[in-house]
Design a protein around this motif. Sequence first.
Motif, PDB file in Angstrom:
ATOM      1  N   MET A  91       0.877  -1.167   0.000  1.00 46.22           N
ATOM      2  CA  MET A  91       0.000   0.000   0.000  1.00 46.22           C
ATOM      3  C   MET A  91       0.917   1.221   0.000  1.00 46.22           C
ATOM      4  SD  MET A  91      -3.274  -0.922   2.413  1.00 46.22           S
ATOM      5  CE  MET A  91      -2.385  -1.383   3.878  1.00 46.22           C
ATOM      6  N   VAL A  92       0.762   2.071  -0.997  1.00 44.30           N
ATOM      7  CA  VAL A  92       1.570   3.281  -1.100  1.00 44.30           C
ATOM      8  C   VAL A  92       0.699   4.453  -0.651  1.00 44.30           C
ATOM      9  CG1 VAL A  92       2.768   4.829  -2.691  1.00 44.30           C
ATOM     10  CG2 VAL A  92       3.013   2.341  -2.928  1.00 44.30           C
TER      11      VAL A  92
ATOM     12  N   LEU B  82      -0.379  -1.425  -4.907  1.00 35.26           N
ATOM     13  CA  LEU B  82       0.448  -1.747  -6.068  1.00 35.26           C
ATOM     14  C   LEU B  82       1.122  -3.094  -5.879  1.00 35.26           C
ATOM     15  CD1 LEU B  82       2.341   1.656  -6.482  1.00 35.26           C
ATOM     16  CD2 LEU B  82       0.371   0.871  -7.803  1.00 35.26           C
ATOM     17  N   ALA B  83       1.246  -3.818  -6.978  1.00 34.95           N
ATOM     18  CA  ALA B  83       2.077  -5.018  -6.971  1.00 34.95           C
ATOM     19  C   ALA B  83       3.313  -4.774  -7.831  1.00 34.95           C
ATOM     20  CB  ALA B  83       1.297  -6.226  -7.477  1.00 34.95           C
ATOM     21  N   TRP B  84       3.355  -3.642  -8.504  1.00 35.33           N
ATOM     22  CA  TRP B  84       4.511  -3.315  -9.326  1.00 35.33           C
ATOM     23  C   TRP B  84       5.396  -2.361  -8.551  1.00 35.33           C
ATOM     24  CZ3 TRP B  84       2.382  -2.744 -14.971  1.00 35.33           C
ATOM     25  CH2 TRP B  84       1.814  -3.957 -15.357  1.00 35.33           C
ATOM     26  N   ALA B  85       6.110  -2.933  -7.587  1.00 35.66           N
ATOM     27  CA  ALA B  85       7.035  -2.192  -6.736  1.00 35.66           C
ATOM     28  C   ALA B  85       8.256  -3.074  -6.535  1.00 35.66           C
ATOM     29  CB  ALA B  85       6.380  -1.881  -5.392  1.00 35.66           C
ATOM     30  N   GLY B  86       9.411  -2.458  -6.451  1.00 35.35           N
ATOM     31  CA  GLY B  86      10.583  -3.293  -6.264  1.00 35.35           C
ATOM     32  C   GLY B  86      11.826  -2.520  -5.889  1.00 35.35           C
ATOM     33  N   THR B  87      12.827  -3.270  -5.488  1.00 36.22           N
ATOM     34  CA  THR B  87      14.137  -2.737  -5.165  1.00 36.22           C
ATOM     35  C   THR B  87      14.917  -2.570  -6.457  1.00 36.22           C
ATOM     36  OG1 THR B  87      14.123  -3.846  -3.029  1.00 36.22           O
ATOM     37  CG2 THR B  87      16.275  -3.251  -3.929  1.00 36.22           C
ATOM     38  N   VAL B  88      15.600  -1.447  -6.623  1.00 33.99           N
ATOM     39  CA  VAL B  88      16.398  -1.246  -7.831  1.00 33.99           C
ATOM     40  C   VAL B  88      17.868  -0.994  -7.532  1.00 33.99           C
ATOM     41  CG1 VAL B  88      14.469  -0.461  -9.246  1.00 33.99           C
ATOM     42  CG2 VAL B  88      15.800   1.218  -7.976  1.00 33.99           C
ATOM     43  N   CYS B  89      18.212  -0.642  -6.293  1.00 27.08           N
ATOM     44  CA  CYS B  89      19.612  -0.362  -5.951  1.00 27.08           C
ATOM     45  C   CYS B  89      19.759  -0.438  -4.433  1.00 27.08           C
ATOM     46  CB  CYS B  89      19.986   1.027  -6.459  1.00 27.08           C
ATOM     47  SG  CYS B  89      21.742   1.408  -6.355  1.00 27.08           S
ATOM     48  N   SER B  90      20.931  -0.928  -3.980  1.00 23.33           N
ATOM     49  CA  SER B  90      21.157  -1.002  -2.536  1.00 23.33           C
ATOM     50  C   SER B  90      21.995   0.157  -2.003  1.00 23.33           C
ATOM     51  CB  SER B  90      21.801  -2.343  -2.158  1.00 23.33           C
ATOM     52  OG  SER B  90      23.023  -2.508  -2.842  1.00 23.33           O
ATOM     53  N   SER B  91      22.831   0.766  -2.855  1.00 22.03           N
ATOM     54  CA  SER B  91      23.645   1.887  -2.397  1.00 22.03           C
ATOM     55  C   SER B  91      23.781   2.897  -3.527  1.00 22.03           C
ATOM     56  CB  SER B  91      25.020   1.391  -1.947  1.00 22.03           C
ATOM     57  OG  SER B  91      25.786   2.458  -1.429  1.00 22.03           O
ATOM     58  N   PRO B  92      22.987   3.969  -3.517  1.00 28.36           N
ATOM     59  CA  PRO B  92      22.041   4.330  -2.472  1.00 28.36           C
ATOM     60  C   PRO B  92      20.793   3.446  -2.530  1.00 28.36           C
ATOM     61  CG  PRO B  92      21.828   5.871  -4.290  1.00 28.36           C
ATOM     62  CD  PRO B  92      22.987   4.951  -4.622  1.00 28.36           C
ATOM     63  N   ALA B  93      20.132   3.329  -1.410  1.00 31.47           N
ATOM     64  CA  ALA B  93      18.902   2.533  -1.358  1.00 31.47           C
ATOM     65  C   ALA B  93      17.851   3.206  -2.234  1.00 31.47           C
ATOM     66  CB  ALA B  93      18.406   2.409   0.075  1.00 31.47           C
TER      67      ALA B  93
ATOM     68  N   TYR C  98      -9.215  -3.478  -1.003  1.00 31.19           N
ATOM     69  CA  TYR C  98     -10.138  -2.343  -1.092  1.00 31.19           C
ATOM     70  C   TYR C  98      -9.437  -1.113  -1.664  1.00 31.19           C
ATOM     71  CZ  TYR C  98     -13.506   1.225   0.358  1.00 31.19           C
ATOM     72  OH  TYR C  98     -14.401   2.270   0.382  1.00 31.19           O
ATOM     73  N   CYS C  99      -8.248  -0.836  -1.173  1.00 27.90           N
ATOM     74  CA  CYS C  99      -7.499   0.349  -1.613  1.00 27.90           C
ATOM     75  C   CYS C  99      -7.011   0.212  -3.048  1.00 27.90           C
ATOM     76  CB  CYS C  99      -6.322   0.617  -0.672  1.00 27.90           C
ATOM     77  SG  CYS C  99      -6.864   1.167   0.963  1.00 27.90           S
ATOM     78  N   GLY C 100      -7.067  -0.985  -3.593  1.00 28.50           N
ATOM     79  CA  GLY C 100      -6.693  -1.208  -4.982  1.00 28.50           C
ATOM     80  C   GLY C 100      -7.858  -1.107  -5.947  1.00 28.50           C
ATOM     81  N   VAL C 101      -9.095  -1.240  -5.447  1.00 26.07           N
ATOM     82  CA  VAL C 101     -10.254  -1.198  -6.336  1.00 26.07           C
ATOM     83  C   VAL C 101     -11.093   0.068  -6.183  1.00 26.07           C
ATOM     84  CG1 VAL C 101     -10.399  -3.709  -6.580  1.00 26.07           C
ATOM     85  CG2 VAL C 101     -11.702  -2.582  -4.769  1.00 26.07           C
ATOM     86  N   LYS C 102     -10.916   0.789  -5.113  1.00 23.80           N
ATOM     87  CA  LYS C 102     -11.634   2.047  -4.897  1.00 23.80           C
ATOM     88  C   LYS C 102     -10.709   3.218  -5.199  1.00 23.80           C
ATOM     89  CE  LYS C 102     -15.672   0.698  -3.380  1.00 23.80           C
ATOM     90  NZ  LYS C 102     -16.918   1.117  -4.018  1.00 23.80           N
ATOM     91  N   SER C 103     -11.268   4.309  -5.674  1.00 26.79           N
ATOM     92  CA  SER C 103     -10.474   5.488  -5.994  1.00 26.79           C
ATOM     93  C   SER C 103     -10.526   6.501  -4.859  1.00 26.79           C
ATOM     94  CB  SER C 103     -10.983   6.157  -7.274  1.00 26.79           C
ATOM     95  OG  SER C 103     -10.287   7.376  -7.493  1.00 26.79           O
ATOM     96  N   GLY C 104      -9.383   7.094  -4.584  1.00 25.58           N
ATOM     97  CA  GLY C 104      -9.308   8.162  -3.592  1.00 25.58           C
ATOM     98  C   GLY C 104     -10.053   9.411  -4.025  1.00 25.58           C
ATOM     99  N   ARG C 105     -10.417   9.491  -5.289  1.00 24.62           N
ATOM    100  CA  ARG C 105     -11.264  10.604  -5.751  1.00 24.62           C
ATOM    101  C   ARG C 105     -12.652  10.494  -5.122  1.00 24.62           C
ATOM    102  NH1 ARG C 105      -8.983   8.963 -10.800  1.00 24.62           N
ATOM    103  NH2 ARG C 105      -7.523  10.506 -11.573  1.00 24.62           N
ATOM    104  N   ASP C 106     -13.074   9.257  -4.825  1.00 20.69           N
ATOM    105  CA  ASP C 106     -14.443   8.995  -4.374  1.00 20.69           C
ATOM    106  C   ASP C 106     -14.577   8.695  -2.886  1.00 20.69           C
ATOM    107  OD1 ASP C 106     -15.129   9.138  -7.135  1.00 20.69           O
ATOM    108  OD2 ASP C 106     -14.680   7.001  -7.361  1.00 20.69           O
ATOM    109  N   VAL C 107     -13.549   8.104  -2.290  1.00 17.45           N
ATOM    110  CA  VAL C 107     -13.647   7.683  -0.885  1.00 17.45           C
ATOM    111  C   VAL C 107     -12.375   8.026  -0.125  1.00 17.45           C
ATOM    112  CG1 VAL C 107     -15.231   5.765  -1.362  1.00 17.45           C
ATOM    113  CG2 VAL C 107     -12.782   5.345  -1.326  1.00 17.45           C
TER     114      VAL C 107
END
Length: 189
Positions: free
Chosen positions: A21-22, A36-47, A84-93
């Motif tokens: 949850m972002v 989101l399920a499209w999140a990931g680590t891309v570098c350790s230094s810098p994090a 719920y936070c993935g199917v509802k929009s913050g514009r509405d709720v």
Amino acid sequence: MKEGKENWKPGNLLYPLPVVMVSCQRPGEKANIITLAWAGTVCSSPAMVSISIRPERHSYGIIKETGEFVINLVTKDLAFATDYCGVKSGRDVDKFKEMGLTAVESPLVSAPSIKESPVNIQCRVTQVIPLGSHDMFLAKVAGITVDRKHMDAKGKFHLNQTGLVAYSHGEYFCLGEKLGKFGYSVQKK
């Protein structure tokens, strides 16, 4: 079932993925959460981490304008709210209100963290890369907060005992059985 392999058109079948949850917020407005399920680590230094969001999503504009967000890890107890936070929009709720989640001030970024999450990764956007259906936000990790209730007396954080959730092909799974640890395949017995 038939044996052998079948060729499919290119697609996204890289599963399982962490589901997160972002949280984000414009100054003077209510906080929002995007799953989101499209999140990931891309570098350790810098994090550094990445998240990918469709431009039409409500959180996209918030994150692009503020340049900050928090990645909140998801546990079994948060699975319903995550969906719920993935199917509802913050514009509405108001997702925090509807799901009984607590927005808490983050020490290093303006976006709030979700109190109920065991790990909050505070991020500052360094680059937005348009890719097609999604834009990728590359971000430096400004800092992390962890819930002390998952720490032992020696200060070790037991992340793998929090009931983390993964997303795979449209379904959520609670991580479970430990199969080994990094380097176990070459470890002397």
